[in-house]
Scaffold this motif. Structure first.
Motif, PDB file in Angstrom:
ATOM      1  N   GLU A  62       0.689  -1.300   0.222  1.00  0.00           N
ATOM      2  CA  GLU A  62       0.600  -0.210  -0.165  1.00  0.00           C
ATOM      3  C   GLU A  62       0.766   1.346  -0.375  1.00  0.00           C
ATOM      4  O   GLU A  62       0.224   2.043  -0.953  1.00  0.00           O
ATOM      5  CB  GLU A  62      -1.193  -0.115   1.493  1.00  0.00           C
ATOM      6  CG  GLU A  62      -1.787   0.996   1.357  1.00  0.00           C
ATOM      7  CD  GLU A  62      -3.104   1.176   2.521  1.00  0.00           C
ATOM      8  OE1 GLU A  62      -3.274   2.198   3.674  1.00  0.00           O
ATOM      9  OE2 GLU A  62      -3.367   0.230   2.953  1.00  0.00           O
ATOM     10  N   TYR A  63       1.989   1.000   1.099  1.00  0.00           N
ATOM     11  CA  TYR A  63       2.735   2.491   0.395  1.00  0.00           C
ATOM     12  C   TYR A  63       3.539   2.731  -0.488  1.00  0.00           C
ATOM     13  O   TYR A  63       3.166   3.990  -0.761  1.00  0.00           O
ATOM     14  CB  TYR A  63       4.160   2.034   1.971  1.00  0.00           C
ATOM     15  CG  TYR A  63       4.620   3.118   2.002  1.00  0.00           C
ATOM     16  CD1 TYR A  63       4.394   4.159   2.523  1.00  0.00           C
ATOM     17  CD2 TYR A  63       6.572   2.958   1.277  1.00  0.00           C
ATOM     18  CE1 TYR A  63       5.453   5.660   2.349  1.00  0.00           C
ATOM     19  CE2 TYR A  63       7.084   4.251   1.640  1.00  0.00           C
ATOM     20  CZ  TYR A  63       6.441   5.603   2.379  1.00  0.00           C
ATOM     21  OH  TYR A  63       7.568   6.230   2.067  1.00  0.00           O
ATOM     22  N   TRP A  64       4.292   1.558  -1.175  1.00  0.00           N
ATOM     23  CA  TRP A  64       4.733   1.630  -2.356  1.00  0.00           C
ATOM     24  C   TRP A  64       3.832   1.822  -3.861  1.00  0.00           C
ATOM     25  O   TRP A  64       4.375   0.821  -4.328  1.00  0.00           O
ATOM     26  CB  TRP A  64       6.169   0.258  -2.273  1.00  0.00           C
ATOM     27  CG  TRP A  64       7.187   0.680  -1.309  1.00  0.00           C
ATOM     28  CD1 TRP A  64       7.423  -0.074  -0.317  1.00  0.00           C
ATOM     29  CD2 TRP A  64       8.016   1.685  -1.732  1.00  0.00           C
ATOM     30  NE1 TRP A  64       8.597   0.270   0.016  1.00  0.00           N
ATOM     31  CE2 TRP A  64       8.744   1.966  -0.618  1.00  0.00           C
ATOM     32  CE3 TRP A  64       8.517   2.918  -2.445  1.00  0.00           C
ATOM     33  CZ2 TRP A  64       9.689   2.655  -0.367  1.00  0.00           C
ATOM     34  CZ3 TRP A  64       9.191   4.064  -1.974  1.00  0.00           C
ATOM     35  CH2 TRP A  64       9.916   3.545  -0.771  1.00  0.00           C
ATOM     36  N   THR A  65       3.492   3.018  -3.746  1.00  0.00           N
ATOM     37  CA  THR A  65       2.603   3.181  -5.128  1.00  0.00           C
ATOM     38  C   THR A  65       3.898   2.950  -6.060  1.00  0.00           C
ATOM     39  O   THR A  65       4.505   3.713  -5.432  1.00  0.00           O
ATOM     40  CB  THR A  65       2.212   4.275  -4.764  1.00  0.00           C
ATOM     41  OG1 THR A  65       2.863   5.076  -4.588  1.00  0.00           O
ATOM     42  CG2 THR A  65       0.559   3.933  -3.685  1.00  0.00           C
ATOM     43  N   GLU A  67       3.848   6.122  -8.201  1.00  0.00           N
ATOM     44  CA  GLU A  67       4.318   6.925  -8.347  1.00  0.00           C
ATOM     45  C   GLU A  67       5.416   7.315  -7.267  1.00  0.00           C
ATOM     46  O   GLU A  67       6.711   7.587  -7.349  1.00  0.00           O
ATOM     47  CB  GLU A  67       3.275   8.267  -8.012  1.00  0.00           C
ATOM     48  CG  GLU A  67       1.708   8.344  -8.093  1.00  0.00           C
ATOM     49  CD  GLU A  67       0.678   6.765  -8.473  1.00  0.00           C
ATOM     50  OE1 GLU A  67       0.579   6.176  -7.213  1.00  0.00           O
ATOM     51  OE2 GLU A  67       0.381   6.483  -9.937  1.00  0.00           O
ATOM     52  N   ARG A  68       5.574   6.196  -5.961  1.00  0.00           N
ATOM     53  CA  ARG A  68       6.666   6.654  -5.538  1.00  0.00           C
ATOM     54  C   ARG A  68       7.694   5.750  -5.397  1.00  0.00           C
ATOM     55  O   ARG A  68       9.032   6.088  -5.135  1.00  0.00           O
ATOM     56  CB  ARG A  68       6.464   6.005  -3.568  1.00  0.00           C
ATOM     57  CG  ARG A  68       5.310   6.614  -2.892  1.00  0.00           C
ATOM     58  CD  ARG A  68       4.952   6.202  -1.257  1.00  0.00           C
ATOM     59  NE  ARG A  68       4.920   7.731  -0.152  1.00  0.00           N
ATOM     60  CZ  ARG A  68       3.780   7.514  -0.002  1.00  0.00           C
ATOM     61  NH1 ARG A  68       3.325   5.860   0.432  1.00  0.00           N
ATOM     62  NH2 ARG A  68       2.999   8.071   0.790  1.00  0.00           N
TER      63      ARG A  68
END
Length: 70
Positions: A62-65, A67-68
């Motif tokens: 969920e954190y490492w999208t 975009e990131r």
């Protein structure tokens, strides 16, 4: 022939010069020790560094999208 056999003596340092010399050597040693204590170990240690992830797989995804990751 050595200087002692010829009757010549070496010039001795006066007591004040010995004090200055000792203080100089001491301050150089202290500054070297202080520098050595502040410089990080560039060679690395022989130990192993371990980092364990405590987040769940879902939280990580969920954190490492996309975009990131860009």
């Amino acid at each position: 022939m050595s200087a002692a056999r010829r009757g010549k003596r070496r010039a001795a340092l006066p007591p004040r010069a010995w004090i200055v010399l000792a203080a100089s050597v001491g301050s150089i040693a202290l500054s070297g020790a202080a520098l050595w204590a502040t410089v990080p170990d560039a060679g690395g240690s022989d130990g192993v560094v371990v980092h364990r992830e405590t987040a769940s797989r879902e939280e990580i995804l969920e954190y490492w999208t996309p975009e990131r990751m860009k």
